[in-house]
Write a protein that holds these residues in place. Sequence first.
Motif, mmCIF file in Angstrom:
data_model
loop_
_atom_site.group_PDB
_atom_site.id
_atom_site.type_symbol
_atom_site.label_atom_id
_atom_site.label_comp_id
_atom_site.label_asym_id
_atom_site.label_seq_id
_atom_site.Cartn_x
_atom_site.Cartn_y
_atom_site.Cartn_z
ATOM 1 N N HIS A 72 0.821 -1.215 0.000
ATOM 2 C CA HIS A 72 0.000 0.000 0.000
ATOM 3 C C HIS A 72 0.854 1.263 0.000
ATOM 4 N N VAL A 75 2.041 2.628 -3.615
ATOM 5 C CA VAL A 75 1.119 3.452 -4.394
ATOM 6 C C VAL A 75 1.494 4.922 -4.243
ATOM 7 N N MET A 100 -11.447 5.881 -5.214
ATOM 8 C CA MET A 100 -10.579 4.945 -4.478
ATOM 9 C C MET A 100 -9.128 5.103 -4.931
ATOM 10 N N TYR A 103 -7.379 7.361 -2.755
ATOM 11 C CA TYR A 103 -7.552 7.013 -1.337
ATOM 12 C C TYR A 103 -6.335 7.371 -0.482
ATOM 13 N N ALA A 104 -5.165 7.060 -1.016
ATOM 14 C CA ALA A 104 -3.962 7.214 -0.191
ATOM 15 C C ALA A 104 -3.475 8.661 -0.119
ATOM 16 N N THR A 150 -4.286 7.413 -8.967
ATOM 17 C CA THR A 150 -3.247 7.322 -7.937
ATOM 18 C C THR A 150 -2.075 8.247 -8.278
ATOM 19 N N ARG B 191 -13.832 7.763 5.090
ATOM 20 C CA ARG B 191 -12.672 7.200 4.410
ATOM 21 C C ARG B 191 -12.350 5.808 4.961
ATOM 22 N N VAL B 207 -5.246 -2.950 -2.068
ATOM 23 C CA VAL B 207 -3.827 -2.634 -1.831
ATOM 24 C C VAL B 207 -3.308 -1.723 -2.944
#
Lengths: 238, 321
Positions: A72, A75, A100, A103-104, A150, B191, B207
């Motif tokens: 993870h 990314v 999504m 998301y990070a 991303t 979230r 992931v």
Amino acid sequence: MLLEVRDIHVHYGKIAALKGVTLEVEEGEIVTLIGANGAGKTTTLKSISGLRPLTSGRIVFDGTDISKLQGHKRVLAGIGQAPEGRGIFPGMTVQENLLMGAYARKGTFREELDEVYELFPRLSERRTQFGGTMSGGEQQMLAIGRALMTNPKVLLLDEPSMGLAPMLVAQIFEIVREINQRGTTVLLVEQNAMQALQLAHRAYVLESGRVVKAADASGLLDDPEVRAAYLGGDLGVD
Amino acid sequence: MDNFLGQFGPATVGGLAIGSIYALVALGYTMVYGVLRLINFAHSEVFTIGGFAAVGVFLMVGVSAPVGGFALIGLLLLTVLVAMAASGGTALLLEQVAYRPLRKHGSSRLAALISAIGASLFLQELIKLVIIPHVFGQSNGAIQLQNMPRVIDKTPLFSIGNAPIRLDHVIIVVAAVIMMVLLDRLVNGTRVGRGIRATAQDPEAAVLMGVNIDKVVRTTFLLGGAMAGVAGVLYLLYFENLDYRVGFVVGIKAFTAAVLGGIGNLRGALLGGFVLGLVESWSSIFLGAEWSEVTAFVVLVLVLMFRPTGILGESLQRARA
Ligand SMILES: Nc1ncnc2c1ncn2[C@@H]1O[C@H](COP(=O)(O)OP(=O)(O)OP(=O)(O)O)[C@@H](O)[C@H]1O
Ligand SMILES: [Mg+2]
């Protein structure tokens, strides 16, 4: 060098799927990885994204060794992937799937979202449709769009043409070219060797977990062995 | 039939109360299943721990008579918070000790299930041999609240038809509904919830989006545990007794509720809980209360035979929830 894969070995249980794969991707390139079913293409991409642990070898990305970095976190480091089978979240809408991808990340993603919708107008029309009810081609666009969200430095694509009608395949390949021209490096896994070689700058041929050829894509198009094995003999090449 | 009509109202009220408890516990089974495809067998003991934590709070505060008004609200809030912490903490520990090592090792799901059963037995014995005698100073394997004053007045407040409604009925249903709404908000509107849903629908793709699966798993256990903790408090308020095995029966019924609604589906777990509570309660009018366990198992077997995907059919994978 943006991405360096150095002699990686990867196992599923006791079975070796990769037996020493080495490849490099330079910033700005489209590199393609071709090979027969079970050659280890997907495993290579999964290893780069951190979904499979390495038994040995190293992966260096953007100057840092990421061999041990959790998936993870890769990314955020800049590795995006549209996986084999697309991996769409079936119970989320198109827009939720795309979000999504962000998301990070902290901060805004409005711009990226607009860019993805511009690249794939079809997705824009279907923002509120559930991912699971999209057609195969639409899902592939969604998978690529989501990976773009991303904000990747390198985009890994695992058989984006799988199961698509020829017209759609051409369209997807055209979009990959466009993405690359906008500045994203691409590592493309394909069964569709002919079109992949026409699109890519360089290519690697994988056989039973090993790289057996590495060359300029145009060179491989003329390589008799490659033609025999992956291009269906002497199909016309322009 | 007269008998049935006369008891229908009260049985419905009781069924809704007990159904709320099943539903809260069922959420934990269904969430963990959704994310890990694992039946967390020890979830029943996570529930039991919540009940014992509540007893601890009542003893510590030194409740000597039924309380009302703001004192009751304060006491219940405190109890619920402590029980959520105790059960949530237990669930986290369970994940860390009993499941994570197997997961990291890539073990089979059968191995995880066996580990779950082992953890369940371990926690039961821990409650019986350590917590009851040493923390509560009793050695009979049960804590009967009979020798403790009631926390809530149990005289009927009002009636709907011929069904008397008590304060504990109201508290149980209201508390359960509040918890469910909060959980729904969390899963569908935050979230953290997006991470949970993504993991349930496709862990590898999650992931690739930068979701930290370990964190999602921990959060899931924590949330499911906290819900079971609240259920433990409500159970205690309703039945006013606890022993180290209460979790077993409630756990099986909550699991039945989860399967009934469609395992992996949050709203299904709620629906399943209420349906099972009502069916059980209504059927005991004819068969007697001692048959209610049988009803639950018959329902479980029938669901598995005729509609293994449950009432709502779809799992957390596909559902929006
Ligand atoms: N989950 C798994 N468990 C065991 N073996 C696996 C697993 N995934 C892949 N393999 C094996 O690893 C080898 C490489 O598989 P991989 O999926 O990387 O091939 P591929 O080149 O992507 O093939 P395809 O073109 O069919 O997608 C194969 O022999 C395959 O059987
Ligand atoms: Mg593959």
